[in-house]
Design a protein around this motif. Structure first.
Motif, mmCIF file in Angstrom:
data_model
loop_
_atom_site.group_PDB
_atom_site.id
_atom_site.type_symbol
_atom_site.label_atom_id
_atom_site.label_comp_id
_atom_site.label_asym_id
_atom_site.label_seq_id
_atom_site.Cartn_x
_atom_site.Cartn_y
_atom_site.Cartn_z
ATOM 1 N N UNK A 95 -3.360 49.821 -5.704
ATOM 2 C CA UNK A 95 -3.975 50.503 -6.851
ATOM 3 C C UNK A 95 -4.075 49.593 -8.078
ATOM 4 N N UNK A 96 -3.769 48.332 -7.900
ATOM 5 C CA UNK A 96 -3.833 47.331 -8.972
ATOM 6 C C UNK A 96 -2.956 47.684 -10.166
ATOM 7 N N UNK A 97 -1.782 48.210 -9.866
ATOM 8 C CA UNK A 97 -0.791 48.515 -10.887
ATOM 9 C C UNK A 97 0.182 47.336 -10.947
ATOM 10 N N UNK A 98 0.373 46.728 -12.121
ATOM 11 C CA UNK A 98 1.291 45.592 -12.229
ATOM 12 C C UNK A 98 2.718 45.954 -11.824
ATOM 13 N N UNK A 99 3.404 44.969 -11.235
ATOM 14 C CA UNK A 99 4.785 45.170 -10.791
ATOM 15 C C UNK A 99 5.696 44.111 -11.396
ATOM 16 N N UNK A 100 6.902 44.553 -11.712
ATOM 17 C CA UNK A 100 7.977 43.657 -12.137
ATOM 18 C C UNK A 100 9.084 43.831 -11.108
ATOM 19 N N UNK A 101 9.492 42.723 -10.480
ATOM 20 C CA UNK A 101 10.528 42.776 -9.453
ATOM 21 C C UNK A 101 11.690 41.893 -9.875
ATOM 22 N N UNK A 102 12.873 42.487 -9.989
ATOM 23 C CA UNK A 102 14.086 41.735 -10.313
ATOM 24 C C UNK A 102 14.759 41.392 -8.992
ATOM 25 N N UNK A 129 1.890 44.656 -24.197
ATOM 26 C CA UNK A 129 0.552 44.666 -23.596
ATOM 27 C C UNK A 129 -0.018 46.083 -23.569
ATOM 28 N N UNK A 130 0.803 47.046 -23.204
ATOM 29 C CA UNK A 130 0.363 48.442 -23.163
ATOM 30 C C UNK A 130 0.016 48.943 -24.561
ATOM 31 N N UNK A 131 0.820 48.577 -25.553
ATOM 32 C CA UNK A 131 0.568 48.998 -26.941
ATOM 33 C C UNK A 131 -0.735 48.376 -27.446
ATOM 34 N N UNK A 132 -0.962 47.139 -27.085
ATOM 35 C CA UNK A 132 -2.180 46.444 -27.514
ATOM 36 C C UNK A 132 -3.440 47.054 -26.895
ATOM 37 N N UNK A 133 -3.318 47.480 -25.644
ATOM 38 C CA UNK A 133 -4.456 48.071 -24.938
ATOM 39 C C UNK A 133 -4.543 49.578 -25.121
ATOM 40 N N UNK A 172 -3.587 57.593 -10.963
ATOM 41 C CA UNK A 172 -3.443 56.948 -12.260
ATOM 42 C C UNK A 172 -2.205 57.348 -13.034
ATOM 43 N N UNK A 173 -1.180 57.845 -12.334
ATOM 44 C CA UNK A 173 0.018 58.322 -13.013
ATOM 45 C C UNK A 173 0.857 57.169 -13.563
ATOM 46 N N UNK A 174 0.782 55.989 -12.938
ATOM 47 C CA UNK A 174 1.660 54.881 -13.323
ATOM 48 C C UNK A 174 0.892 53.674 -13.841
ATOM 49 N N UNK A 175 1.403 53.088 -14.922
ATOM 50 C CA UNK A 175 0.820 51.857 -15.459
ATOM 51 C C UNK A 175 1.597 50.626 -15.009
ATOM 52 N N UNK A 176 2.863 50.811 -14.603
ATOM 53 C CA UNK A 176 3.724 49.701 -14.224
ATOM 54 C C UNK A 176 4.772 50.191 -13.232
ATOM 55 N N UNK A 177 5.038 49.373 -12.227
ATOM 56 C CA UNK A 177 6.156 49.652 -11.327
ATOM 57 C C UNK A 177 7.208 48.564 -11.538
ATOM 58 N N UNK A 178 8.453 49.002 -11.607
ATOM 59 C CA UNK A 178 9.585 48.085 -11.721
ATOM 60 C C UNK A 178 10.476 48.324 -10.507
ATOM 61 N N UNK A 179 10.808 47.268 -9.807
ATOM 62 C CA UNK A 179 11.770 47.343 -8.708
ATOM 63 C C UNK A 179 12.962 46.507 -9.159
ATOM 64 N N UNK A 207 14.457 42.055 -19.067
ATOM 65 C CA UNK A 207 14.260 42.638 -20.399
ATOM 66 C C UNK A 207 13.001 42.067 -21.053
ATOM 67 N N UNK A 208 12.814 40.756 -20.933
ATOM 68 C CA UNK A 208 11.634 40.111 -21.511
ATOM 69 C C UNK A 208 10.348 40.584 -20.876
ATOM 70 N N UNK A 209 10.344 40.745 -19.560
ATOM 71 C CA UNK A 209 9.144 41.209 -18.856
ATOM 72 C C UNK A 209 8.798 42.640 -19.255
ATOM 73 N N UNK A 210 9.811 43.474 -19.428
ATOM 74 C CA UNK A 210 9.575 44.854 -19.851
ATOM 75 C C UNK A 210 9.025 44.878 -21.276
ATOM 76 N N UNK A 211 9.613 44.088 -22.171
ATOM 77 C CA UNK A 211 9.109 44.025 -23.550
ATOM 78 C C UNK A 211 7.666 43.506 -23.582
#
Length: 184
Positions: free
Chosen positions: A115-122, A179-183, A78-85, A170-174
């Protein structure tokens, strides 16, 4: 060491793509509590662009030094909430699409999915013709049909947001931060 980290946190994988590399690298500095995973190819690109891995104390830099990508085991704790590649080479995208996890970045993507951690891939190869900044100036790139098809395939993956521009990244990260702040 994990008990001293703020968790969950961002996991950012740097690959060997030069496409918007410096801009993606700059975005990392806008995050707090982020681990930067540096592939062997990314190390080469960092040197080409003259970039240094200097980050605040809230961040860690993990280098690709093991055959089995040992650092990705933290996803199971549970160390990561999001992975960005970002940026993601066509090689990385293809391996992610076909389930090959033999590099640090592809192993991170695979473990995040498991682990069902959301990913953002550029993804770098997103149009039949692109201009990108190389270390010595602007160059034209013509992605192959297979590269474009793999980018499209990756868009269908669960909990995966594929972005095609720096503004989209940038938009996906924001959006993820909100989402993280809301939850929170």
């Amino acid at each position: 060491m994990l008990e001293h980290l703020h968790t969950p946190r961002w996991a950012w994988a740097l690959t060997g793509s030069g496409h918007f590399f410096t801009e993606s690298f700059a975005l990392i500095h806008q995050l707090v509590h982020c681990d930067i995973f540096v592939s062997k190819a990314a190390n080469e690109v960092l040197r080409m662009y003259g970039l240094k891995l200097e980050f605040p104390d809230t961040m860690r830099v993990l280098h690709d030094k093991t055959a089995s990508a040992v650092p990705v085991g933290a996803f199971y704790h549970g160390v990561y909430h999001t992975v960005v590649v970002a940026p993601a080479t066509s090689n990385t995208v293809a391996k992610c699409v076909w389930g090959i996890s033999d590099t640090l970045a592809t192993n991170m993507f695979a473990q995040a999915g498991k682990c069902r951690v959301p990913a953002i891939v550029f993804a770098c190869d997103t149009a039949p013709e692109l201009e990108t900044m190389a270390p010595h100036g602007l160059v034209k790139v013509y992605p192959r049909r297979i590269d474009l098809e793999n980018t499209e395939r990756l868009k269908g993956f669960e909990r995966t947001k594929v972005v095609e521009s720096l503004a989209d990244l940038e938009g996906a990260i924001r959006a993820r931060q909100a989402e993280l702040a809301e939850n929170g």
